[in-house]
Design a protein around this motif. Structure first.
Motif, PDB file in Angstrom:
ATOM      1  N   THR A 100       4.191  -9.899   3.299  1.00  0.00           N
ATOM      2  CA  THR A 100       4.528  -8.528   2.959  1.00  0.00           C
ATOM      3  C   THR A 100       4.702  -8.422   1.455  1.00  0.00           C
ATOM      4  O   THR A 100       5.136  -9.377   0.808  1.00  0.00           O
ATOM      5  CB  THR A 100       5.808  -8.054   3.668  1.00  0.00           C
ATOM      6  OG1 THR A 100       6.044  -6.683   3.338  1.00  0.00           O
ATOM      7  CG2 THR A 100       7.013  -8.875   3.289  1.00  0.00           C
ATOM      8  N   LYS A 101       4.355  -7.265   0.921  1.00  0.00           N
ATOM      9  CA  LYS A 101       4.575  -7.071  -0.508  1.00  0.00           C
ATOM     10  C   LYS A 101       5.753  -6.152  -0.785  1.00  0.00           C
ATOM     11  O   LYS A 101       6.205  -6.069  -1.911  1.00  0.00           O
ATOM     12  CB  LYS A 101       3.309  -6.543  -1.184  1.00  0.00           C
ATOM     13  CG  LYS A 101       2.967  -5.102  -0.939  1.00  0.00           C
ATOM     14  CD  LYS A 101       1.760  -4.683  -1.755  1.00  0.00           C
ATOM     15  CE  LYS A 101       1.489  -3.204  -1.618  1.00  0.00           C
ATOM     16  NZ  LYS A 101       0.342  -2.784  -2.406  1.00  0.00           N
ATOM     17  N   ASP A 102       6.260  -5.482   0.252  1.00  0.00           N
ATOM     18  CA  ASP A 102       7.306  -4.503  -0.017  1.00  0.00           C
ATOM     19  C   ASP A 102       8.458  -4.465   0.985  1.00  0.00           C
ATOM     20  O   ASP A 102       9.299  -3.585   0.901  1.00  0.00           O
ATOM     21  CB  ASP A 102       6.686  -3.112  -0.114  1.00  0.00           C
ATOM     22  CG  ASP A 102       5.923  -2.714   1.131  1.00  0.00           C
ATOM     23  OD1 ASP A 102       5.891  -3.498   2.098  1.00  0.00           O
ATOM     24  OD2 ASP A 102       5.340  -1.622   1.132  1.00  0.00           O
ATOM     25  N   ALA A 103       8.522  -5.391   1.913  1.00  0.00           N
ATOM     26  CA  ALA A 103       9.576  -5.312   2.930  1.00  0.00           C
ATOM     27  C   ALA A 103      10.385  -6.597   3.049  1.00  0.00           C
ATOM     28  O   ALA A 103      10.975  -6.858   4.091  1.00  0.00           O
ATOM     29  CB  ALA A 103       8.965  -4.928   4.269  1.00  0.00           C
ATOM     30  N   GLN A 104      10.444  -7.388   1.976  1.00  0.00           N
ATOM     31  CA  GLN A 104      11.206  -8.640   2.048  1.00  0.00           C
ATOM     32  C   GLN A 104      12.676  -8.406   2.408  1.00  0.00           C
ATOM     33  O   GLN A 104      13.270  -9.204   3.132  1.00  0.00           O
ATOM     34  CB  GLN A 104      11.127  -9.413   0.721  1.00  0.00           C
ATOM     35  CG  GLN A 104       9.852 -10.175   0.576  1.00  0.00           C
ATOM     36  CD  GLN A 104       8.940  -9.574  -0.465  1.00  0.00           C
ATOM     37  OE1 GLN A 104       9.212  -8.511  -1.001  1.00  0.00           O
ATOM     38  NE2 GLN A 104       7.844 -10.239  -0.731  1.00  0.00           N
ATOM     39  N   TRP A 152      -2.447  -1.810   4.461  1.00  0.00           N
ATOM     40  CA  TRP A 152      -3.134  -3.046   4.841  1.00  0.00           C
ATOM     41  C   TRP A 152      -4.163  -2.852   5.970  1.00  0.00           C
ATOM     42  O   TRP A 152      -5.012  -3.709   6.170  1.00  0.00           O
ATOM     43  CB  TRP A 152      -2.134  -4.140   5.231  1.00  0.00           C
ATOM     44  CG  TRP A 152      -1.358  -3.841   6.486  1.00  0.00           C
ATOM     45  CD1 TRP A 152      -1.740  -4.101   7.772  1.00  0.00           C
ATOM     46  CD2 TRP A 152      -0.087  -3.211   6.577  1.00  0.00           C
ATOM     47  NE1 TRP A 152      -0.789  -3.667   8.659  1.00  0.00           N
ATOM     48  CE2 TRP A 152       0.252  -3.126   7.948  1.00  0.00           C
ATOM     49  CE3 TRP A 152       0.821  -2.725   5.642  1.00  0.00           C
ATOM     50  CZ2 TRP A 152       1.437  -2.570   8.389  1.00  0.00           C
ATOM     51  CZ3 TRP A 152       2.005  -2.161   6.096  1.00  0.00           C
ATOM     52  CH2 TRP A 152       2.297  -2.094   7.456  1.00  0.00           C
ATOM     53  N   THR A 165      -1.088   2.807   6.950  1.00  0.00           N
ATOM     54  CA  THR A 165      -0.664   1.635   6.172  1.00  0.00           C
ATOM     55  C   THR A 165      -1.654   1.317   5.060  1.00  0.00           C
ATOM     56  O   THR A 165      -2.810   1.713   5.114  1.00  0.00           O
ATOM     57  CB  THR A 165      -0.545   0.386   7.068  1.00  0.00           C
ATOM     58  OG1 THR A 165      -1.850  -0.014   7.493  1.00  0.00           O
ATOM     59  CG2 THR A 165       0.340   0.656   8.284  1.00  0.00           C
ATOM     60  N   LEU A 193       5.119 -14.488   7.994  1.00  0.00           N
ATOM     61  CA  LEU A 193       4.635 -13.137   7.750  1.00  0.00           C
ATOM     62  C   LEU A 193       4.273 -12.996   6.283  1.00  0.00           C
ATOM     63  O   LEU A 193       4.677 -13.812   5.456  1.00  0.00           O
ATOM     64  CB  LEU A 193       5.643 -12.070   8.183  1.00  0.00           C
ATOM     65  CG  LEU A 193       6.992 -11.996   7.474  1.00  0.00           C
ATOM     66  CD1 LEU A 193       6.912 -11.122   6.220  1.00  0.00           C
ATOM     67  CD2 LEU A 193       8.020 -11.417   8.422  1.00  0.00           C
ATOM     68  N   TYR A 224      13.032  -8.149   6.264  1.00  0.00           N
ATOM     69  CA  TYR A 224      12.828  -9.401   6.989  1.00  0.00           C
ATOM     70  C   TYR A 224      13.846 -10.475   6.641  1.00  0.00           C
ATOM     71  O   TYR A 224      14.169 -11.312   7.485  1.00  0.00           O
ATOM     72  CB  TYR A 224      11.401  -9.907   6.771  1.00  0.00           C
ATOM     73  CG  TYR A 224      10.370  -8.946   7.308  1.00  0.00           C
ATOM     74  CD1 TYR A 224      10.255  -8.719   8.668  1.00  0.00           C
ATOM     75  CD2 TYR A 224       9.536  -8.242   6.453  1.00  0.00           C
ATOM     76  CE1 TYR A 224       9.331  -7.816   9.169  1.00  0.00           C
ATOM     77  CE2 TYR A 224       8.604  -7.340   6.943  1.00  0.00           C
ATOM     78  CZ  TYR A 224       8.504  -7.125   8.300  1.00  0.00           C
ATOM     79  OH  TYR A 224       7.596  -6.233   8.796  1.00  0.00           O
ATOM     80  N   SER A 281       2.830  -9.533  12.453  1.00  0.00           N
ATOM     81  CA  SER A 281       1.827  -8.729  11.776  1.00  0.00           C
ATOM     82  C   SER A 281       1.908  -7.261  12.182  1.00  0.00           C
ATOM     83  O   SER A 281       2.403  -6.934  13.254  1.00  0.00           O
ATOM     84  CB  SER A 281       0.445  -9.289  12.142  1.00  0.00           C
ATOM     85  OG  SER A 281      -0.584  -8.588  11.509  1.00  0.00           O
ATOM     86  N   ARG A 291       4.509 -13.209  -1.574  1.00  0.00           N
ATOM     87  CA  ARG A 291       4.489 -12.311  -0.423  1.00  0.00           C
ATOM     88  C   ARG A 291       4.673 -13.028   0.913  1.00  0.00           C
ATOM     89  O   ARG A 291       4.884 -12.391   1.932  1.00  0.00           O
ATOM     90  CB  ARG A 291       3.167 -11.540  -0.402  1.00  0.00           C
ATOM     91  CG  ARG A 291       3.018 -10.619  -1.593  1.00  0.00           C
ATOM     92  CD  ARG A 291       1.646 -10.031  -1.725  1.00  0.00           C
ATOM     93  NE  ARG A 291       1.178  -9.399  -0.488  1.00  0.00           N
ATOM     94  CZ  ARG A 291       0.120  -8.625  -0.421  1.00  0.00           C
ATOM     95  NH1 ARG A 291      -0.582  -8.368  -1.479  1.00  0.00           N
ATOM     96  NH2 ARG A 291      -0.255  -8.100   0.718  1.00  0.00           N
TER      97      ARG A 291
END
Length: 132
Positions: A108-112, A26, A24, A106, A115, A72, A126
């Motif tokens: 996130t920058k790429d999985a909106q 992150w 990952t 949560l 979710y 997370s 984010r």
């Protein structure tokens, strides 16, 4: 695709969790000691496939079980992505009885898109929230 989700950290190997997190952006540089401590102090979820020996999905939740939970480290092994396993894992978590009535948080920058299917809404770039 047959899978099972486990919630007992004793059924997961730390090495498998570290292996997944190393892929990952992150947590790729997170020290093993911090990963181990974070796992010990969180509610963890592992996803296994019938055809794979090792953990192929992982997530953890930090919560007080009264007001909020923080979702997370959600990760699916790259070899098994785009097969609905991330959806299965997130769906399992948000429908867990102990999290009902709690606000989910949560970052996130790429999985909106993933979710948002489970009631999380972007509130600040984010940051996403899921109201009870």
């Amino acid at each position: 695709m047959e899978y099972r989700i486990v919630e007992d950290i004793n059924e997961m190997k730390l090495d498998d969790i570290v292996r997944l997190l190393r892929t990952t952006y992150w947590a790729d540089k997170r020290p093993v000691e911090k990963i181990e401590k974070s796992v010990q102090n969180s509610k963890c979820y592992g996803l296994y496939l019938e055809e794979a020996e090792n953990l192929v999905g992982f997530a953890r939740v930090i919560t007080d079980y009264a007001t909020n939970y923080y979702l997370s480290d959600v990760i699916i092994d790259e070899k098994y992505r785009n097969k609905g396993l991330g959806k299965a894992l997130v769906s399992h978590i948000v429908s867990s009885p102990e999290l009902q009535g709690l606000r989910g948080i949560l970052v996130t920058k790429d999985a909106q898109k993933l979710y948002s299917q489970y009631g999380f809404e972007v509130v600040d770039g984010r940051v996403m929230l899921r109201n009870p």
